[in-house]
Design an enzyme around this catalytic site. Structure first.
Site, PDB file in Angstrom:
ATOM      1  N   PHE A  41       0.819  -1.096  -0.051  1.00 56.95           N
ATOM      2  CA  PHE A  41       0.100   0.159   0.057  1.00 56.95           C
ATOM      3  C   PHE A  41       0.898   1.275   0.066  1.00 56.95           C
ATOM      4  O   PHE A  41       1.047   2.058   1.048  1.00 56.95           O
ATOM      5  CB  PHE A  41      -0.744   0.159   1.237  1.00 56.95           C
ATOM      6  N   GLY A  67       5.097  -0.959  10.573  1.00 58.66           N
ATOM      7  CA  GLY A  67       3.903  -1.359   9.234  1.00 58.66           C
ATOM      8  C   GLY A  67       4.783  -1.747   8.320  1.00 58.66           C
ATOM      9  O   GLY A  67       4.775  -1.211   7.109  1.00 58.66           O
ATOM     10  N   ASP A  92       6.540  -5.285  12.404  1.00 59.54           N
ATOM     11  CA  ASP A  92       5.181  -5.619  12.096  1.00 59.54           C
ATOM     12  C   ASP A  92       4.866  -7.057  13.004  1.00 59.54           C
ATOM     13  O   ASP A  92       5.958  -7.768  13.074  1.00 59.54           O
ATOM     14  CB  ASP A  92       5.107  -5.885  10.753  1.00 59.54           C
ATOM     15  N   HIS A 165      -4.048   2.320  11.943  1.00 58.92           N
ATOM     16  CA  HIS A 165      -4.619   3.510  11.646  1.00 58.92           C
ATOM     17  C   HIS A 165      -5.640   4.270  12.371  1.00 58.92           C
ATOM     18  O   HIS A 165      -5.909   5.456  12.143  1.00 58.92           O
ATOM     19  CB  HIS A 165      -4.922   3.660  10.119  1.00 58.92           C
TER      20      HIS A 165
HETATM   21  N1  SAH Z   1       3.983   0.007   4.779  1.00 51.68           N
HETATM   22  C1  SAH Z   1       3.170  -1.146   4.133  1.00 51.68           C
HETATM   23  C2  SAH Z   1       1.716  -1.310   4.649  1.00 51.68           C
HETATM   24  C3  SAH Z   1       1.288  -1.300   6.111  1.00 51.68           C
HETATM   25  S1  SAH Z   1      -0.121  -1.769   6.559  1.00 51.68           S
HETATM   26  C4  SAH Z   1       3.495  -1.040   2.506  1.00 51.68           C
HETATM   27  O1  SAH Z   1       4.204  -0.308   1.876  1.00 51.68           O
HETATM   28  O2  SAH Z   1       2.855  -1.622   1.960  1.00 51.68           O
HETATM   29  C5  SAH Z   1      -0.189  -1.671   8.159  1.00 51.68           C
HETATM   30  C6  SAH Z   1       0.516  -2.671   9.162  1.00 51.68           C
HETATM   31  O3  SAH Z   1       0.879  -2.551  10.422  1.00 51.68           O
HETATM   32  C7  SAH Z   1       0.153  -4.282   8.876  1.00 51.68           C
HETATM   33  O4  SAH Z   1       0.995  -5.213   8.184  1.00 51.68           O
HETATM   34  C8  SAH Z   1      -0.112  -4.421  10.169  1.00 51.68           C
HETATM   35  O5  SAH Z   1      -0.039  -6.103  10.610  1.00 51.68           O
HETATM   36  C9  SAH Z   1       0.701  -3.747  10.903  1.00 51.68           C
HETATM   37  N2  SAH Z   1       0.317  -3.302  12.533  1.00 51.68           N
HETATM   38  C10 SAH Z   1      -0.738  -2.862  12.748  1.00 51.68           C
HETATM   39  N3  SAH Z   1      -0.848  -2.819  14.062  1.00 51.68           N
HETATM   40  C11 SAH Z   1       0.449  -3.330  14.642  1.00 51.68           C
HETATM   41  C12 SAH Z   1       1.190  -3.086  15.890  1.00 51.68           C
HETATM   42  N4  SAH Z   1       0.552  -2.923  16.945  1.00 51.68           N
HETATM   43  N5  SAH Z   1       2.499  -3.797  15.877  1.00 51.68           N
HETATM   44  C13 SAH Z   1       3.064  -4.011  14.528  1.00 51.68           C
HETATM   45  N6  SAH Z   1       2.474  -3.936  13.602  1.00 51.68           N
HETATM   46  C14 SAH Z   1       1.124  -3.500  13.316  1.00 51.68           C
HETATM   47 MG    MG Z   2      -0.190   3.391   4.617  1.00 57.82          MG
END
Ligand code: SAH
Ligand code: MG
Length: 236
Positions: A41, A67, A92, A165
């Site tokens: 994303f 993330g 993550d 988010h």
């Molecule tokens: N940066 C990525 C997209 C991240 S999506 C890209 O370039 O595609 C958000 C990610 O945050 C997800 O994989 C989810 O597992 C992670 N996430 C959500 N809450 C979290 C937490 N408390 N600790 C670690 N990872 C988390």
């Molecule tokens: Mg994002």
């Protein structure tokens, strides 16, 4: 021919036209292409803005991302990190955010681990990083971001917040990680939408708190990517 000295040979002809990239982004064409095709994303213009920001500060220390998902944004950070002789830590738990679970908008059933029945993006992440040839630069940390932050003690040149988010977890990431940004270093938020019609308000609210803290000031905005600089004294 092993041992043959070919130093006086004419340079190899360039077959493929080189894509036009901002050279300041610190990504060679192969890495840029890997970032573009990786699952994830991160729109390319925002990824390049992230890379450019990383390149500006990476001489100040390691970079850290919250993330990872499948490693797409990690690749945009990897080029600048390599150029500066530093590394990218990327955190993550790999079980996905709420909207990635079965039945939700961003669910990808190919990421279900048959052993646990849960989502697990860690295997795809390792493939992304290995295929792009940056396993020596990108260091994955598997765990809950605020918990890792409580045990963290290394100053960082850039913290990129792109985890959960909604307001509470985004705030926890900000409170846990922003104190580790060195003066002159960057704090970067993704998916910041001032207009509620365009996206969730969690990152926007946390972004506003970062600005009103007086510790961080805006540098630039590209799409939903907001880059801030730490402008106060020493880190905690
Ligand atoms: N940066 C990525 C997209 C991240 S999506 C890209 O370039 O595609 C958000 C990610 O945050 C997800 O994989 C989810 O597992 C992670 N996430 C959500 N809450 C979290 C937490 N408390 N600790 C670690 N990872 C988390
Ligand atoms: Mg994002």
């Amino acid at each position: 021919m092993i041992g043959h000295d070919d130093t006086d040979r004419a340079p190899a002809q360039r077959v493929d036209p080189m894509p036009t990239i901002d050279p300041a982004a610190g990504l060679d064409p192969t890495l840029l292409n890997a970032a573009r095709v990786a699952k994830g994303f991160m729109p390319d213009d925002e990824g390049l803005a992230l890379a450019k920001a990383a390149l500006e500060v990476a001489s100040l220390g390691p970079l850290l991302e919250i993330g990872t998902y499948c490693g797409k944004s990690s690749l945009y950070l990897a080029g600048p990190a390599r150029e500066a002789g530093t590394v990218v830590f990327t955190i993550d738990h790999h079980h996905g955010s709420e909207e990635m679970q079965a039945g939700w908008e961003h669910h990808d059933s190919s990421l279900i681990d048959e052993h646990t029945g849960r989502m697990d993006s860690s295997v795809e992440f390792r493939r992304t990083i290995a295929d792009a040839g940056v396993s020596d630069v990108v260091i994955g940390i598997i765990g809950d971001s605020p918990k890792v932050a409580r045990h963290w003690n290394t100053p960082l040149s850039l913290v990129f917040i792109d985890g959960a988010h909604s307001y509470e977890p985004a705030l926890a990431d900000y409170l846990g990680w922003s104190p580790h940004v060195v003066p002159g270093g960057y704090l970067v938020f993704h998916d910041v939408f001032e207009d509620p019609d365009l996206g969730g308000q969690g990152p926007w609210q946390v972004y506003c708190e970062a600005i009103s803290s007086g510790v961080f000031s805006p540098v630039r905005t590209v799409g939903s990517m907001r880059i801030l600089v730490r402008s106060d004294g020493p880190t905690r």
